[in-house]
Design an enzyme around this catalytic site. Structure first.
Site, PDB file in Angstrom:
ATOM      1  N   LYS A   1       0.834  -1.197   0.000  1.00  0.00           N
ATOM      2  CA  LYS A   1       0.000   0.000   0.000  1.00  0.00           C
ATOM      3  C   LYS A   1       0.872   1.251   0.000  1.00  0.00           C
ATOM      4  CE  LYS A   1      -3.814   2.124   2.628  1.00  0.00           C
ATOM      5  NZ  LYS A   1      -4.705   1.941   3.805  1.00  0.00           N
TER       6      LYS A   1
ATOM      7  N   SER B   1      -9.252   2.626   3.007  1.00  0.00           N
ATOM      8  CA  SER B   1      -8.370   3.293   2.074  1.00  0.00           C
ATOM      9  C   SER B   1      -7.428   2.358   1.328  1.00  0.00           C
ATOM     10  CB  SER B   1      -7.543   4.342   2.822  1.00  0.00           C
ATOM     11  OG  SER B   1      -6.733   3.729   3.815  1.00  0.00           O
TER      12      SER B   1
ATOM     13  N   SER C   1      -9.775   0.280   7.172  1.00  0.00           N
ATOM     14  CA  SER C   1      -9.211   0.308   5.829  1.00  0.00           C
ATOM     15  C   SER C   1      -8.656  -1.016   5.327  1.00  0.00           C
ATOM     16  CB  SER C   1      -8.107   1.370   5.743  1.00  0.00           C
ATOM     17  OG  SER C   1      -8.655   2.661   5.883  1.00  0.00           O
TER      18      SER C   1
END
Length: 480
Positions: free
Chosen positions: A86, A161, A185
């Site tokens: 990520k 996210s 997330s």
């Protein structure tokens, strides 16, 4: 259409075992997933950075290690398996944008400790995946990284996210992916894209620093409970340099799955929103009902003891006072390029002095203690919807943001209302893809929550549900 040399939907542990048996090579794996990304990512926008040369070089190094291994030699558990990271976490030599136009693009000098543990477990870093700016919202639709789409319906968000992580794994651009969770997330994209997503106990996984008072942690989105347990084994290592890092677990989490599953547990349930005024979609309630029936059939006891939720206004106020500071350590080259909702969060954070911030942290701890003590008294596990809604359509979050940028956060409440509570309490929680909405075919996640440090119990019961309500055969239209 090109044929993949292996089934790209194969769980990561199975791929790693094939590599150790020399039935698959790490280079073959890397090339296969990179080809899928070439073909499918223009539709999904899951990756924001790729360095295919570096990926293949790491794969060749893994392959040499496999070929040089002696019979019976113990190799890292995921040797040669590709892993996207990520774009909130550093990988040495690669830029970290934090999903923003306002950040520098220089390569990171060092790798985040949590990512480093994954690489030590043998993973081949496969590029960076998209995130909302600073990880502040549960979708990625930004000037910096564009729109990331859900492979189940490209008109909808894959959540966030960890948006790119969810989209990439769901469409089999990678077998699993690194993710982070500060309010849901990991679990939200797992729900939106039909994956498994575990948020570990606060402090279980150490990073470079303690983020937002321990609300946030690293983890992964995966296809199976077994992969999730093995990734946690790689991540949950004592870090003597961290402020919060417990000793290594007494036994591997993967070993918990080899034991007979527990029975007779007290199973609580919560299907009404913890925040007034947020409707819960019927499909989300149906998903919880299916999970509860399966758990009762497996010999557990359903209890109606209510979760002693604190006043929502107090919990939200304490959470947001901390959450607003989440980007404090992000380097900025031009603050004027920060997105409007994040400028609003930064301004709100600057308006809180250190005394008021400390009081908010203490308030969050008191509210958390009350909730966890009630949890322990009432049940062993709690079952909730992961989200109060189906994956929203692209752009749905924009309503009212022209007049009030803070509306972006409020519009996201239905996605995070069930998950963020357990970032405050620090309890381990996992989202499982146990249901499909009859009208849309979209995946619907169910969240299981355990007492602090009981990831072992959480994973055992998650395995029970995986066997009772299997999801392995479900594949999205994009990538099928």
């Amino acid at each position: 259409m090109p044929t993949d040399p292996f089934d790209p939907f194969t769980p990561a542990l199975d791929l790693a075992a094939a590599v150790r048996r020399r039935e698959l090579g790490p280079v073959e794996l890397a090339e296969g997933y990179l080809r899928r990304a070439d073909r499918l990512d223009p539709v999904l926008n899951a990756f924001c950075f790729r360095d295919d040369g570096a990926v293949l070089a790491a794969a060749r190094a893994a392959e040499r290690r496999v070929l040089a291994a002696r019979a019976g030699e113990r190799l890292p558990p995921f040797l040669g398996v590709p892993l996207p990271v990520k774009d909130l976490a550093d990988v040495a030599g690669w830029p970290t944008t934090y999903g923003s136009l306002a950040t520098p693009r220089e390569p990171a000098a060092a790798t985040d400790p949590a990512v480093g543990r994954l690489l030590a477990a043998g993973f081949v870093p496969m590029g960076k995946t998209t995130t909302s700016e600073f990880g502040a919202l549960p979708f990625t639709e930004s000037p910096a990284l564009g729109v990331t789409r859900n492979p189940w319906d490209t008109d909808r968000t894959p959540g966030g996210s960890s948006s790119g992580a969810g989209a990439a794994v769901a469409a089999a651009l990678a077998p699993l992916a690194h993710a982070e969770d500060g309010g849901g997330s990991i679990r939200i994209p797992a729900s939106c894209t039909g994956l498994v997503g575990l948020k570990p106990t606060r402090g279980r996984v150490a990073g470079a620093t303690v983020l937002v008072e321990g609300l946030a942690t690293s983890g992964a989105v995966t296809r199976t409970v077994e992969d999730t347990a093995a990734v946690l084994d790689a991540l949950a290592r004592h870090d003597p340099g961290s402020w919060w890092s417990p000793p290594d677990p007494a036994r591997p989490y993967a070993a918990a799955l080899e034991q007979a599953p527990p029975t007779g547990l007290r199973i609580g349930h919560l299907t009404d929103s913890p925040v007034d005024g947020i409707a819960v979609d019927p499909a989300c309630r149906t998903a919880v009902d299916a999970a509860l029936r399966a758990l009762e059939h497996a010999g557990h006891h359903l209890v109606d003891t209510p979760l002693p939720l604190p006043p929502a206004a107090e919990l939200v106020a304490a959470f947001t006072a901390v959450w607003n500071t989440g980007a404090a350590a992000v380097p900025l080259t031009d603050p004027e390029l920060v997105e409007p909702h994040n400028r609003a969060l930064r301004e709100a954070a600057h308006a809180v002095d250190s005394w008021a911030y400390a009081r908010a942290v203490q308030s969050a701890q008191r509210l958390s203690r009350r909730l966890v003590e009630g949890f322990l008294a009432g049940f062993d596990l709690l079952v909730t919807p992961t989200m109060a809604c189906l994956p929203p359509r692209i752009g749905a979050w924009r309503t009212g943001t022209a007049a009030d940028p803070g509306a972006a956060v409020r519009n996201s409440y239905p996605m995070g209302v069930f998950t963020s509570v357990f970032n405050v309490t620090g309890q381990p929680a996992i989202s499982l893809p146990l249901h499909r909405d009859a009208a849309t075919g979209l995946p619907v996640g169910v969240q299981l929550v355990a007492a602090p440090w009981r990831e072992d119990l959480l994973l055992q019961v998650a395995r029970t549900l995986e066997e009772a309500l299997p999801w392995a055969g479900h594949r999205p239209p994009v990538g099928r």
